[in-house]
Design a protein around this motif. Sequence first.
Motif, mmCIF file in Angstrom:
data_model
loop_
_atom_site.group_PDB
_atom_site.id
_atom_site.type_symbol
_atom_site.label_atom_id
_atom_site.label_comp_id
_atom_site.label_asym_id
_atom_site.label_seq_id
_atom_site.Cartn_x
_atom_site.Cartn_y
_atom_site.Cartn_z
ATOM 1 N N GLN A 1 29.602 137.988 -47.194
ATOM 2 C CA GLN A 1 30.946 137.568 -46.831
ATOM 3 C C GLN A 1 31.088 136.044 -46.866
ATOM 4 O O GLN A 1 30.093 135.321 -46.882
ATOM 5 C CB GLN A 1 31.298 138.083 -45.437
ATOM 6 N N THR A 2 32.318 135.589 -46.888
ATOM 7 C CA THR A 2 32.600 134.149 -46.890
ATOM 8 C C THR A 2 33.513 133.792 -45.715
ATOM 9 O O THR A 2 34.223 134.647 -45.180
ATOM 10 C CB THR A 2 33.281 133.699 -48.195
ATOM 11 N N ALA A 3 33.489 132.542 -45.332
ATOM 12 C CA ALA A 3 34.397 132.006 -44.313
ATOM 13 C C ALA A 3 34.972 130.708 -44.849
ATOM 14 O O ALA A 3 34.257 129.725 -45.014
ATOM 15 C CB ALA A 3 33.656 131.772 -43.001
ATOM 16 N N THR A 4 36.263 130.715 -45.165
ATOM 17 C CA THR A 4 36.933 129.528 -45.697
ATOM 18 C C THR A 4 37.605 128.778 -44.550
ATOM 19 O O THR A 4 38.427 129.342 -43.831
ATOM 20 C CB THR A 4 37.982 129.920 -46.750
ATOM 21 N N LEU A 5 37.255 127.515 -44.379
ATOM 22 C CA LEU A 5 37.713 126.756 -43.222
ATOM 23 C C LEU A 5 39.059 126.073 -43.430
ATOM 24 O O LEU A 5 39.803 125.867 -42.492
ATOM 25 C CB LEU A 5 36.666 125.695 -42.842
ATOM 26 N N ASN A 6 39.362 125.669 -44.642
ATOM 27 C CA ASN A 6 40.606 124.934 -44.903
ATOM 28 C C ASN A 6 41.297 125.514 -46.136
ATOM 29 O O ASN A 6 41.502 124.826 -47.132
ATOM 30 C CB ASN A 6 40.311 123.441 -45.112
ATOM 31 N N ALA A 7 41.641 126.777 -46.048
ATOM 32 C CA ALA A 7 42.237 127.466 -47.190
ATOM 33 C C ALA A 7 43.630 126.926 -47.492
ATOM 34 O O ALA A 7 44.331 126.419 -46.606
ATOM 35 C CB ALA A 7 42.309 128.959 -46.917
ATOM 36 N N ALA A 8 44.025 127.034 -48.751
ATOM 37 C CA ALA A 8 45.390 126.681 -49.134
ATOM 38 C C ALA A 8 46.360 127.621 -48.425
ATOM 39 O O ALA A 8 46.060 128.793 -48.203
ATOM 40 C CB ALA A 8 45.552 126.789 -50.642
ATOM 41 N N ILE B 1 22.406 136.482 -41.494
ATOM 42 C CA ILE B 1 23.240 136.512 -40.285
ATOM 43 C C ILE B 1 24.345 135.468 -40.327
ATOM 44 O O ILE B 1 25.047 135.262 -39.335
ATOM 45 C CB ILE B 1 22.382 136.316 -39.014
ATOM 46 N N THR B 2 24.499 134.806 -41.468
ATOM 47 C CA THR B 2 25.513 133.763 -41.633
ATOM 48 C C THR B 2 26.274 133.997 -42.919
ATOM 49 O O THR B 2 25.678 134.306 -43.957
ATOM 50 C CB THR B 2 24.858 132.364 -41.655
ATOM 51 N N THR B 3 27.596 133.863 -42.851
ATOM 52 C CA THR B 3 28.404 134.000 -44.056
ATOM 53 C C THR B 3 28.275 132.746 -44.918
ATOM 54 O O THR B 3 27.768 131.708 -44.465
ATOM 55 C CB THR B 3 29.891 134.188 -43.697
ATOM 56 N N GLN B 4 28.737 132.831 -46.146
ATOM 57 C CA GLN B 4 28.829 131.634 -46.970
ATOM 58 C C GLN B 4 30.055 130.847 -46.512
ATOM 59 O O GLN B 4 31.180 131.352 -46.577
ATOM 60 C CB GLN B 4 28.963 131.979 -48.447
ATOM 61 N N ILE B 5 29.843 129.647 -46.037
ATOM 62 C CA ILE B 5 30.941 128.840 -45.507
ATOM 63 C C ILE B 5 31.513 127.963 -46.609
ATOM 64 O O ILE B 5 30.777 127.250 -47.300
ATOM 65 C CB ILE B 5 30.454 127.974 -44.331
ATOM 66 N N ILE B 6 32.829 128.034 -46.777
ATOM 67 C CA ILE B 6 33.533 127.233 -47.779
ATOM 68 C C ILE B 6 34.436 126.261 -47.018
ATOM 69 O O ILE B 6 35.512 126.642 -46.550
ATOM 70 C CB ILE B 6 34.363 128.123 -48.724
ATOM 71 N N PRO B 7 34.023 124.996 -46.857
ATOM 72 C CA PRO B 7 34.750 124.060 -45.992
ATOM 73 C C PRO B 7 36.048 123.503 -46.570
ATOM 74 O O PRO B 7 36.856 122.976 -45.820
ATOM 75 C CB PRO B 7 33.742 122.916 -45.780
ATOM 76 N N ALA B 8 36.236 123.575 -47.893
ATOM 77 C CA ALA B 8 37.406 122.939 -48.520
ATOM 78 C C ALA B 8 38.115 123.935 -49.426
ATOM 79 O O ALA B 8 37.507 124.903 -49.892
ATOM 80 C CB ALA B 8 36.969 121.711 -49.317
#
Length: 250
Positions: free
Chosen positions: A43-50, A130-137
């Motif tokens: 899974q992914t976690a996008t922090l600042n999605a459009a 135990i951690t998703t792929q983090i997408i900060p931008a």
Amino acid sequence: MSERRHLRAEVWIVLGLSLGASGVYSLVSLIRKATLAGGLRGQTATLNAARDNREAFDFIYQVLAIGFALVPVALALYLLSQDDVKERVSQRLGLDRARPGFDLLWGAGLAAAIGLPGLGLYGLGRLAGITTQIIPAPDVSYWWTVPVLILAALQNAIVEEVIVVGYLMTRLRQFGWTTGATIVTSAALRGSYHLYQGIGPGIGNFVMGLVFGYWFHRTRRVMPLVIAHTILDVVAFVGYLLFADALGLT
């Protein structure tokens, strides 16, 4: 209603309007992601999605979101300012400009002390699944993307450090809680609203909360924590945007 019951209700309202609600949503998100095919690793976690596919509206929505996210901070500071104490709320929380050199130096030092181990913990979390792929931008960037990411980093820092450290720890002490219980509760809240990124970031932010909570207990200054948090998020957000392709992170 007694003063203590009034303050308890106040705390629940402030947290329910801000990071307490984020913690509940984050826990639900963690459970959802963990039960999908591939688990957290996939899974992914996008922090600042459009927020819109049209540039003008994306910009408007981004700026509005940053501005309205600061309203609970204004509420928390206003409520603290109603206490029967002589100090201004900025002095009580160490949010004033009384010690700029001290704040900048320790803010940078705390950012380095937290940031480098945090990268290692993220890598270990990914390996352990135990951690998703983090997408900060965001995927698409415009001329204003970097300034808005910097504003988002500052907003995150102000919201989290003022509410979770300055406001919450002040109120818990007024309830007669011990120092240890106050610090652990503040750290647990910080960890909870990062669980949407996975168990690893939840643990990492809990540890960060212990460090930041102890700092506030010893120094009574939130400003270095705001500076440290801003630095961490700016490096993560802008650094990912500028260097993700070169580092093979996309």
